[in-house]
Scaffold this active site. Structure first.
Site, PDB file in Angstrom:
ATOM      1  CG  HIS A  63      -1.824   1.116   1.463  1.00 25.24           C
ATOM      2  ND1 HIS A  63      -3.276   1.375   1.179  1.00 25.24           N
ATOM      3  CD2 HIS A  63      -1.584   2.404   1.776  1.00 25.24           C
ATOM      4  CE1 HIS A  63      -3.609   2.369   1.235  1.00 25.24           C
ATOM      5  NE2 HIS A  63      -2.583   3.208   1.690  1.00 25.24           N
ATOM      6  CD  GLU A  64       1.585   3.766   3.652  1.00 23.48           C
ATOM      7  OE1 GLU A  64       1.895   4.594   3.123  1.00 23.48           O
ATOM      8  OE2 GLU A  64       0.825   3.661   4.492  1.00 23.48           O
ATOM      9  CG  HIS A  66       0.604   6.694  -0.732  1.00 24.50           C
ATOM     10  ND1 HIS A  66      -0.333   7.092  -1.238  1.00 24.50           N
ATOM     11  CD2 HIS A  66       0.028   5.848   0.560  1.00 24.50           C
ATOM     12  CE1 HIS A  66      -1.687   6.865  -0.547  1.00 24.50           C
ATOM     13  NE2 HIS A  66      -1.202   6.487   0.458  1.00 24.50           N
ATOM     14  CG  HIS A  72       0.344   8.931  -7.299  1.00 24.66           C
ATOM     15  ND1 HIS A  72      -0.601   9.140  -6.590  1.00 24.66           N
ATOM     16  CD2 HIS A  72       0.110   9.297  -8.350  1.00 24.66           C
ATOM     17  CE1 HIS A  72      -1.564   9.914  -7.473  1.00 24.66           C
ATOM     18  NE2 HIS A  72      -0.943  10.031  -8.536  1.00 24.66           N
TER      19      HIS A  72
END
Length: 677
Positions: free
Chosen positions: A459-460, A463, A466
């Site tokens: 998940h992290e 980020h 991105h």
């Protein structure tokens, strides 16, 4: 001013660089050899005292080799700000106007964002205190700029000149509109007296937000004698007291979880006052600048557009799925034993899996670098260079993965420096930090992750990528600097990759034997998640609704009374007397009135996964299209247009709800048969 306080560089051969400057303890894999990036994370690194190299300062900023450097970089940014403000006010309307505004934003954000991270992550209290002062000083300047009439006029002159504005490229037009929007929500249209009041409220909010955020992570104390002696070992001892700094939700002992819950969430009157003052100031500011409520102010420009009223609809759709026996819901998360999975999920193996996934989807590799002297705040921090096969170096990720008592307990992603196009044609490389709280390696094993920890890592990293894969012209909209209800889409999408056997099978191997994780165990993991999925979604709906109520029309009752009422209506488990869970809800600072974003982002991610990646999660063409349609733009394109470009349709509210509900449909037959087997 519309700010939001949120040449090729050399990178070394990973393993050679790592071992040349540090002593690496044994790597716990003897069957086959780990890849360089896996070895970097599976090795226990002890950096030697280096007397021959100069301290380069935190993140390579020379001034930050000492605490006094914060004042130096702050003052320099403030001086540069003054010069850029004067330039902006003299500049004739045109693209140069937006470029100057973005330089101004970059100058302040590079200092504020770095200080914002250091104030919560650095182990040295003097660094934390100095960085907090810097955050407040820069934040105060930002709020003043956001009510600077002359500065706003220079931007408005551009937007009002239809002939010039229409000739600008779409990203430049959007960035100009975003800067103007920030002026407007700060009360630029008010008279002088009210503008000053708006500035004072914003400054007060900065202070209250900092106070509340710090208090969210402070442990509570209880006398040793008040607890059974056999559970003392699960908590931190402090003289005659026990410190409890979290919920201990993964503890197998029911009593440990119960004690942690009741002590950690025990109400603190001072923090209660801070939160209620924070909510009151937000409401005053929103009404002062012309909004019905803070929620209306916060949601303007998002995918939701206005205060979310569809969470109750979602709750009604998922409620039938909540009628499971209590024993099933209260079982070890998803009815699996994490210790059976963790030997297959060493940290190095998971990093190897991420590296392989990014290489196949985007042509990107993660290369471990040895940090220079003084560059990082803890010897546990790893540094990754993100390199594209044809574009070269894309940016840097600092990985602060291991537990320290001084760290925030929540997993976090921080933007330290945003990417942007420079005047000389080069690109300012983005820098981010990923912060997790993983167990340290031991003498006999590397860091082993539970399935939940592995999913959080993916998940992290979503980020981080991105930020790395975005190539916006302006740093104001780089990477995760986009509307909140879109920012979580790339990270939540990574959770789908983290539970797909075709992805997991590429890296999940036993750290001692090298044997792959059996497919049946992955199937059980995926199906068991769905069994409690409705309960998890119900909890998120409760959080989202409570957040909306807190930031809606003011109510003459305490935040605890509101929370109890919302819990009765929208959550299946009863309120526990003498607890105040909302005082630990740190998302109220960064996600005020926007916590629904997790649900909306999950719905979008679900649609993208099922429509685009489910058939072949490692397809390069799909990965490139995803980067082109969604990741590359950061906040430089209207979010629903990015979603529409990827899905080839504009989803409706019903589509969002259906996507979330469809994720909750378990294959009970598969799950029960596998459990019995």
């Amino acid at each position: 001013m519309g700010l939001k306080l949120s040449g090729p560089l050399k990178y070394a051969t990973p393993l050679v660089c790592l071992l040349s400057h540090a002593t690496a303890a044994r790597v716990w894999r003897t069957v086959t050899t780990w890849s360089p990036v896996a070895a970097a994370f599976n090795a226990r690194v002890h950096r030697r005292l280096d007397l021959f190299h100069q301290n380069v300062g935190l993140f390579g900023v020379p001034e930050l080799s000492s605490v006094g450097g914060f004042e130096v970089v702050q003052d320099r940014a403030l001086q540069e700000t003054q010069q850029l403000v004067e330039q902006a006010c003299r500049c004739p309307p045109g693209v140069q106007t937006v470029e100057i505004f973005d330089k101004l934003s970059d100058s302040l954000c590079r200092v504020a964002d770095m200080a914002d991270f250091i104030k919560v992550a650095h182990p040295d209290p003097s660094y934390r205190e100095a960085s907090e002062r810097t955050c407040i000083n820069i934040g105060t300047m930002v709020e003043r700029l956001n009510t600077n009439v002359d500065l706003c006029k220079s931007l408005k002159d551009l937007l009002d000149n239809e002939e010039i504005f229409s000739k600008l490229d779409p990203e430049t037009r959007r960035v100009a509109e975003l800067f103007l929007f920030d002026f407007e929500i700060s009360g630029i249209h008010l008279d002088k007296k009210k503008r000053k009041e708006a500035v004072n409220l914003n400054v007060k909010l900065l202070d209250l937000s900092n106070q509340f955020l710090m208090s969210c992570h402070m442990p509570n104390r209880i006398e040793k004698r008040a607890l059974p002696e056999h559970i003392h070992q699960h908590f931190t001892k402090d003289g005659n007291y026990i410190q409890i700094g979290g919920l201990n939700a993964d503890a197998p002992d029911d009593l440990v979880r119960e004690v942690a819950y009741k002590v950690f969430l025990y109400p603190n009157e001072n923090v209660m006052h801070i939160l209620e003052e924070l909510l009151s100031c937000r409401d005053k500011l929103a009404r002062l600048v012309g909004y019905e409520s803070y929620a209306h102010r916060a949601l303007k420009g998002t995918m939701a557009k206005s205060p979310v009223r569809n969470s109750p609809l979602l709750y009604r759709r998922i409620k039938p799925g909540l009628n499971l026996p209590l024993g099933v819901i209260r079982a070890e998360r998803f009815n699996i034993e994490p210790s059976l999975y963790s030997p297959y999920f060493s940290l190095g193996a998971c990093m190897e899996g991420l590296n392989g996934l990014f290489t196949q989807l985007y042509g990107v590799s993660l290369l471990a670098e040895q940090p220079s002297v003084g560059e990082v705040w803890s010897e546990d921090v790893r540094k990754l260079a993100v390199v594209h096969e044809t574009e070269g170096l894309l940016g840097y990720i600092y990985c602060d993965f291991f537990y320290r008592p001084d760290k925030p307990h929540q997993d976090c992603h921080f933007t330290i420096r945003g990417g942007r196009q420079l005047e000389d044609g080069q690109y300012q490389l983005p820098i981010v930090v990923l912060m997790l709280n993983l167990p340290h390696p031991t003498q006999s094993a590397p860091t082993l992750l539970s399935p939940g920890m592995m999913e959080n890592l993916f998940h992290e990293m979503g980020h981080a990528m991105h930020s790395m894969l975005g190539r916006t012209r302006y740093q104001h909209v780089t990477g995760t600097r986009c509307v909140t209800d879109f920012a979580e889409v790339p990270s939540i999408l990574m959770e789908y990759f983290a539970t797909d056997y075709r992805v997991i099978s590429q890296f999940a191997r036993h750290y001692q034997t090298g044997q792959p994780l059996p497919q049946s165990m992955v199937a059980r993991l995926c199906e068991s998640k769905k069994v409690c999925g409705a309960a998890d979604t119900q909890l998120q709906v409760f959080y989202a609704i409570m957040d909306q109520v807190y930031h809606g029309k003011p109510q003459n009752r305490s935040t605890t009374d509101i929370m109890i009422d919302m819990q009765k209506k929208y959550y299946g488990l009863p309120y526990v007397t003498n607890t105040a869970w909302q005082l630990r809800f740190s998302h109220l600072v960064g996600y005020g009135a926007k916590y629904y974003s997790y649900l909306m982002s999950r719905a979008v991610a679900s649609m993208v996964w099922k429509q685009c990646f489910y058939k072949d999660p490692l397809n390069r063409e799909t990965g490139e299209r995803y980067r082109r349609e969604m990741l590359a733009h950061g906040g430089g394109k209207e979010p629903m247009l990015m979603v529409e470009g990827m899905l080839q349709k504009r989803p409706s509210i019903e589509d969002f709800v259906n996507a979330l509900v469809s994720d909750l449909e378990p294959d009970f037959e598969t799950f029960i048969m596998d459990s019995e087997g």
